[in-house]
Design an enzyme around this catalytic site. Sequence first.
Site, PDB file in Angstrom:
ATOM      1  N   SER A 180      -8.834  12.554 -37.165  1.00  0.00           N
ATOM      2  CA  SER A 180      -9.322  11.217 -37.457  1.00  0.00           C
ATOM      3  C   SER A 180      -8.809  10.763 -38.825  1.00  0.00           C
ATOM      4  O   SER A 180      -7.598  10.721 -39.047  1.00  0.00           O
ATOM      5  CB  SER A 180     -10.846  11.194 -37.364  1.00  0.00           C
ATOM      6  OG  SER A 180     -11.346   9.880 -37.358  1.00  0.00           O
ATOM      7  N   GLU A 306     -11.025   8.328 -26.399  1.00  0.00           N
ATOM      8  CA  GLU A 306     -11.459   8.383 -27.786  1.00  0.00           C
ATOM      9  C   GLU A 306     -12.616   7.439 -28.105  1.00  0.00           C
ATOM     10  O   GLU A 306     -13.625   7.821 -28.696  1.00  0.00           O
ATOM     11  CB  GLU A 306     -10.287   8.019 -28.711  1.00  0.00           C
ATOM     12  CG  GLU A 306      -9.105   8.952 -28.644  1.00  0.00           C
ATOM     13  CD  GLU A 306      -9.142  10.043 -29.678  1.00  0.00           C
ATOM     14  OE1 GLU A 306     -10.187  10.219 -30.324  1.00  0.00           O
ATOM     15  OE2 GLU A 306      -8.112  10.725 -29.838  1.00  0.00           O
ATOM     16  N   HIS A 395     -13.644  10.806 -28.985  1.00  0.00           N
ATOM     17  CA  HIS A 395     -13.155  11.114 -30.331  1.00  0.00           C
ATOM     18  C   HIS A 395     -13.924  12.293 -30.925  1.00  0.00           C
ATOM     19  O   HIS A 395     -15.158  12.348 -30.863  1.00  0.00           O
ATOM     20  CB  HIS A 395     -13.347   9.874 -31.210  1.00  0.00           C
ATOM     21  CG  HIS A 395     -12.713   9.957 -32.549  1.00  0.00           C
ATOM     22  ND1 HIS A 395     -11.359  10.109 -32.729  1.00  0.00           N
ATOM     23  CD2 HIS A 395     -13.246   9.892 -33.800  1.00  0.00           C
ATOM     24  CE1 HIS A 395     -11.085  10.123 -34.019  1.00  0.00           C
ATOM     25  NE2 HIS A 395     -12.207  10.011 -34.692  1.00  0.00           N
TER      26      HIS A 395
END
Length: 453
Positions: A180, A306, A395
């Site tokens: 991320s 995600e 995610h």
Amino acid sequence: METLTSAGRVRGIEKDGVTRYLGVPYADPPVRFAPPTPRTPWDGVRDCTAPGPNAPQPVRAFGPLDMSPILGSPRPGADHLTVDVWTPGGTDLPVMVFVHGGAFVAGEPGAPGYEGTALARAGVVLVSVTYRLGIEGFLPLAGGATNIGLRDQIAALEWVRDNAAAFGGDPGNVTVFGESAGAVSVGCLLGSPPARGLFRRAITQSGNAEMVHSLPVTQAFAGRVAAELGVPATAEGFRSRSVEEALAVQARMVGPAVGDMREPDGSDPGFGLGAFAPVVGDDVLPQPPTAALAEVDVLLGWNSEEFRLYTVPFGTIDALTAEQAGAALGAVHPRAAELLAAAEGTPGERYTAVLTDLVFGAPTRRLAAALPGRAHLYEFAWRSPSFGGRLGACHGLELPFVFGTLPTCTGPDALAGEDPPAALSAEMTAAWVAFARTGDPGWAASSEPHRFA
């Protein structure tokens, strides 16, 4: 267990065949809005058997989904420019340096999901980095340094170069990896002149080299933050207020309060996920990272679904109307209507699918195509059974698989749900370690991603 570092001796603790050193300083306690400085040597032995403080941050919530195994918990303290090290012992082992995520406003290397025993037992020295976040790390102010969080990461990599051998690692075989915001950081380090030569390989998980802002856009945002804090947009002005006061303002600078973060092309590189991010136009990033990528081997990929992390726990995926989806996407991208029309499902499902590709899939593929070195792509497609199976391959879900920490994220409505597949975790841990050791994760460099499911 004791080890001599460049600044002094540190004491760690051995468990399950791995010695861990927690909160090892790589720089002096930070001066606000100033670059990191090398650590002043200490006398005696520094106790590094318990977690140190992390960077100042507010608690970040995801509705009923407990993300603390990934984001950790705030532990205030001034002396937070530190690393955590896990080593199985030995010599000339590959070194993996982890940069955590958290939208550049949250996260810490000591979160339970990043516990490094499994990776170390697989044959690497793991180093996890604390760096400054939010206002303190990524807000450009007159009279202050820019890209402070990236400068911290570069200082940590310099510390690794100088100290890896003391923990059994090979300073010539360093792989920097992140997820991320950590993956965005790695993408920036790939294009940063001061980071050249500090790592041999890189891994980006659900991040890219495009989520950066121009200085004018971020300086305008800094003016809005300063007005909210009631000070000039200068380092001196912000130092006149406490870190706690700045954090309170930072927590309010979300949603409409952020203001317009679109660049001249009409798109917001952060896609509304947050305004704090690296900036282009200084010595750390003199040009966009994709224009100056280092020639190193890279393993990079994304998760199939995600954006479900941001829409399923809050119920947004069901609540969004077509008009709301169009307005939300239109605020960050000039072709919102076209992209939503090409997707399938309800308005919320379309919005989620479009942002999954805009934020994660497409820029990862572009980065792979632009890299001068070998690019090994992957796609993580195992679907979490949490929230009635709707959380999906969201995610952050790959993290406990890579780190071999599935029990920290297991439960009825935990990130990985109940009974996640241990065999898949073993496969991913082995692939990451193999890449760090040799540059080959087990599949060929190709434009087609290897699929984990």
